[in-house]
Each structure stands twice: as C-alpha cells, then as structure tokens.
Scaffold this active site. Structure first.
Site, PDB file in Angstrom:
ATOM      1  N   ARG A   1       0.682  -1.411  -0.192  1.00 13.12           N
ATOM      2  CA  ARG A   1       0.557  -0.009   0.399  1.00 13.12           C
ATOM      3  C   ARG A   1       0.940   1.177   0.079  1.00 13.12           C
ATOM      4  NH1 ARG A   1      -1.303   0.894   6.008  1.00 13.12           N
ATOM      5  NH2 ARG A   1       0.477  -0.045   7.213  1.00 13.12           N
ATOM      6  N   GLY A   2       0.188   2.420  -0.327  1.00 12.23           N
ATOM      7  CA  GLY A   2       0.960   3.417   0.406  1.00 12.23           C
ATOM      8  C   GLY A   2       2.002   3.807  -0.748  1.00 12.23           C
TER       9      GLY A   2
ATOM     10  N   ASP B   1       6.182  -7.135   1.706  1.00 16.52           N
ATOM     11  CA  ASP B   1       4.859  -6.718   2.673  1.00 16.52           C
ATOM     12  C   ASP B   1       5.006  -8.216   3.686  1.00 16.52           C
ATOM     13  OD1 ASP B   1       3.809  -4.818   4.435  1.00 16.52           O
ATOM     14  OD2 ASP B   1       3.163  -4.021   2.583  1.00 16.52           O
TER      15      ASP B   1
ATOM     16  N   GLY C   1       8.418   0.540   5.950  1.00 16.05           N
ATOM     17  CA  GLY C   1       9.021   1.586   7.475  1.00 16.05           C
ATOM     18  C   GLY C   1       7.704   1.866   8.245  1.00 16.05           C
TER      19      GLY C   1
ATOM     20  N   LYS D   1       7.174   9.237  20.325  1.00 16.25           N
ATOM     21  CA  LYS D   1       7.247   9.438  21.024  1.00 16.25           C
ATOM     22  C   LYS D   1       8.009  10.687  21.414  1.00 16.25           C
ATOM     23  CE  LYS D   1       6.563   7.119  25.137  1.00 16.25           C
ATOM     24  NZ  LYS D   1       4.650   6.905  25.694  1.00 16.25           N
TER      25      LYS D   1
ATOM     26  N   LEU E   1      11.398  12.321  23.071  1.00 19.31           N
ATOM     27  CA  LEU E   1      12.824  11.329  23.778  1.00 19.31           C
ATOM     28  C   LEU E   1      12.402  11.251  25.554  1.00 19.31           C
ATOM     29  CD1 LEU E   1      15.681  11.629  24.204  1.00 19.31           C
ATOM     30  CD2 LEU E   1      15.733  13.567  24.293  1.00 19.31           C
TER      31      LEU E   1
ATOM     32  N   TYR F   1      11.911   8.271  15.069  1.00 20.77           N
ATOM     33  CA  TYR F   1      11.420   7.487  13.876  1.00 20.77           C
ATOM     34  C   TYR F   1      12.976   8.613  13.358  1.00 20.77           C
ATOM     35  CZ  TYR F   1       9.299   8.297   9.673  1.00 20.77           C
ATOM     36  OH  TYR F   1       8.664   8.205   7.584  1.00 20.77           O
TER      37      TYR F   1
END
Ligand code: NAD
Length: 254
Positions: free
Chosen positions: A25-26, A46, A98, A103, A105, A161
């Site tokens: 997808r994407g 995938d 990916g 979150k 740090l 990320y």
C-alpha cells in the site's frame, strides 16, 4: 551486463528485476506501479498480514509477491532466492518498508524505540549486506532507501523515527562508495508529508498546513515520491551517488 539490457526511452527499466519492500500500500504500492510502468519486473514484498493487498499489487504490475517481514534474519537471502528462482536476476532494491511509533525523547520506551529502528534501518543494513556479499546480486545494483525529512530536520515527538531516518541517510552515504567501482548506486529519498495510511491520523490542523505550504499545492501523494525513486533506479541517474533527494514541496533548510 547492465549495458546489454533492452532498456529504451519509454521503458528504461526493461529487463531489470526490482524488489520493493512494503509494497502492499501507500508509497510502496505506487513505487511498484511506477517501476513496472518503466519496464521493470517487480517483486512486491510485505508482511504476511498484508497478503491480499500485496497479491493485488503483484497481479496489477504482473510481478510476484513475497510475504516477508524485512526484520527476519534471513530476509536478504529470501529476497535473492525468490528473485533468482522466479525472475532469474535482481538489479534494483527499494527499501520502502517503514513504521512509526511516535514518542517524545523524555518518555521514550524500548517498545517504541526498538521496532522502529529494527524495521526502518537495521533491516536495510542486513538485507544490503546479504545481497552485496552473495555474489549472485547484479554487478551494478541500484539501491534506493526511503528516508524522511524528519531524518534531516527532526520532528517533535518523533525521536525514534527521526533517528532511524537520519541513520538511513548516513548508511546510504557509507554504502554508496562500495558500489561505485561496479557502476552501482545507493541513494535516499526523503519525503515530507505524504497522504497515506501512515499519516491518516495526524491532526487536521497539521494536515491543513502541510497541504498549503507546499509547491505540490496539496498533500504530497505517493506518486510524487515514486517518480523520484524510479528516476534514481533508472540508467539516467547513473551519476547520482550517495545523495538525499527531498520530495517535500519546500525548499527546506537543515
Ligand atoms: P504505510 O504505513 O502506508 O505503508 C508501509 C508498508 O510497509 C505497509 O504495507 C506495511 O505492511 C509495510 N511494512 C511495515 N513493516 C514491515 C516489515 N517489517 N516487513 C515488511 N513490510 C513492512 O507507509 P507509507 O506512508 O507508504 O511509507 C512508506 C515509506 O515512506 C516508509 O519508510 C515511511 O517511513 C516513508 N515516509 C513516509 C512519509 C509519509 O508522510 N507518509 C514521509 C516520509 C517518509
């Protein structure tokens, strides 16, 4: 070897075999479409859970599907084995799989850190290593890695990320010199905000800003990234080595 392939202006990737990870997808699905349009035979990789979507993409581009978690220790070997058995060669690898686990740090946890680094960077390293040491990979490989503008400029809330994507950029720069002598290239593409499932849950206001402040005059679309990836995989980009091409519709600083 690559010079004897029947590539043409209309179909520059004719005769080449390309693996695209995260192709169900994407952005990955759009990359599969674009490489196939340009003449490549595509292996869509995938997760098993994405099976149906992946098979649909593989059928659409007349390629094959390989259900594989890219973090599996033998992912590189399985990719090569599949490509050689089904298509007789492997020329192009697009590291597109990916994930995000946002979150800050200050409250980062191993649960949010480890999987992001494992999928976004370590898997790319291990697959490259397996392919480049196998002796069965093409002499002049094209490797394109999906980074992100977060890996260049950072992005609040995405420490993990951003670290993974910045790491991808460093890895591409360090890998490229290994390939030069053989006519191979490694490059990175760094998209900004692109409208996919990954960004479907971002706040409306962020989406609005991203849509407006952008030469693309809308949220970036998967095809905007796919066209740049296809260029880097093409013979026309043979002299582009170890670069990061941003596809973000902005002249970003940093
Ligand atoms: P997406 O979430 O829509 O699709 C990602 C695909 O990767 C999914 O099909 C998923 O099943 C697959 N995948 C995830 N983990 C995998 C694993 N371990 N093994 C095999 N496949 C796996 O994401 P997208 O928006 O299409 O993003 C594609 C790439 O582009 C990612 O590397 C992402 O970080 C990068 N990127 C996206 C954006 C954006 O705004 N969408 C911006 C910059 C960079």
């Amino acid at each position: 070897e690559a010079g004897s392939l029947p590539g043409s202006w209309e179909r520059p990737l004719e005769g080449r075999v390309a693996v695209v990870t995260g192709a169900a997808r994407g952005i990955g699905a759009s990359i599969a479409d674009t490489l196939a349009r340009d003449g490549a035979t595509v292996v869509a990789v995938d997760m098993p859970a994405a099976g149906e979507h992946m098979t649909a993409v593989a059928n659409r581009v007349r390629g094959t599907a390989l259900q594989l978690d890219v973090t599996a220790p033998d992912a590189g070997e399985r990719i090569l084995e599949h490509a050689l058995a089904r298509h007789g060669r492997l020329d192009i690898v697009i590291h597109n799989a990916g994930i995000t686990r946002d979150k800050l740090l200050a409250n980062m946890t191993p649960e949010k850190w480890d999987p992001v680094l494992a999928v976004n960077i370590t898997a790319q390293l291990r697959i490259n290593e397996a392919l480049l040491t196998s002796g069965d990979f093409t002499d002049a490989p094209r490797i394109v890695s999906l980074a992100s503008t977060s890996g260049i400029a950072g992005n609040r809330g995405q420490t993990n990320y951003a670290a993974s994507k910045g790491g991808v950029i460093g890895m591409v720069r360090a890998t490229a010199p290994l390939l030069e002598a053989f006519g191979g290239t490694a490059n990175a593409v760094a998209p900004g905000f692109i409208e996919t499932d990954m960004t479907a849950r971002i706040p409306a206001v962020t989406r609005q800003v991203a849509r407006r402040l952008n030469s693309l005059q809308q949220g970036g679309q998967p095809v905007d990234v796919a066209e740049t990836v296809a260029f880097l995989a093409s013979p026309a980009a043979g002299g582009v080595v170890g670069r990061v091409l941003r596809v973000c519709g902005q002249n970003m600083v940093g």
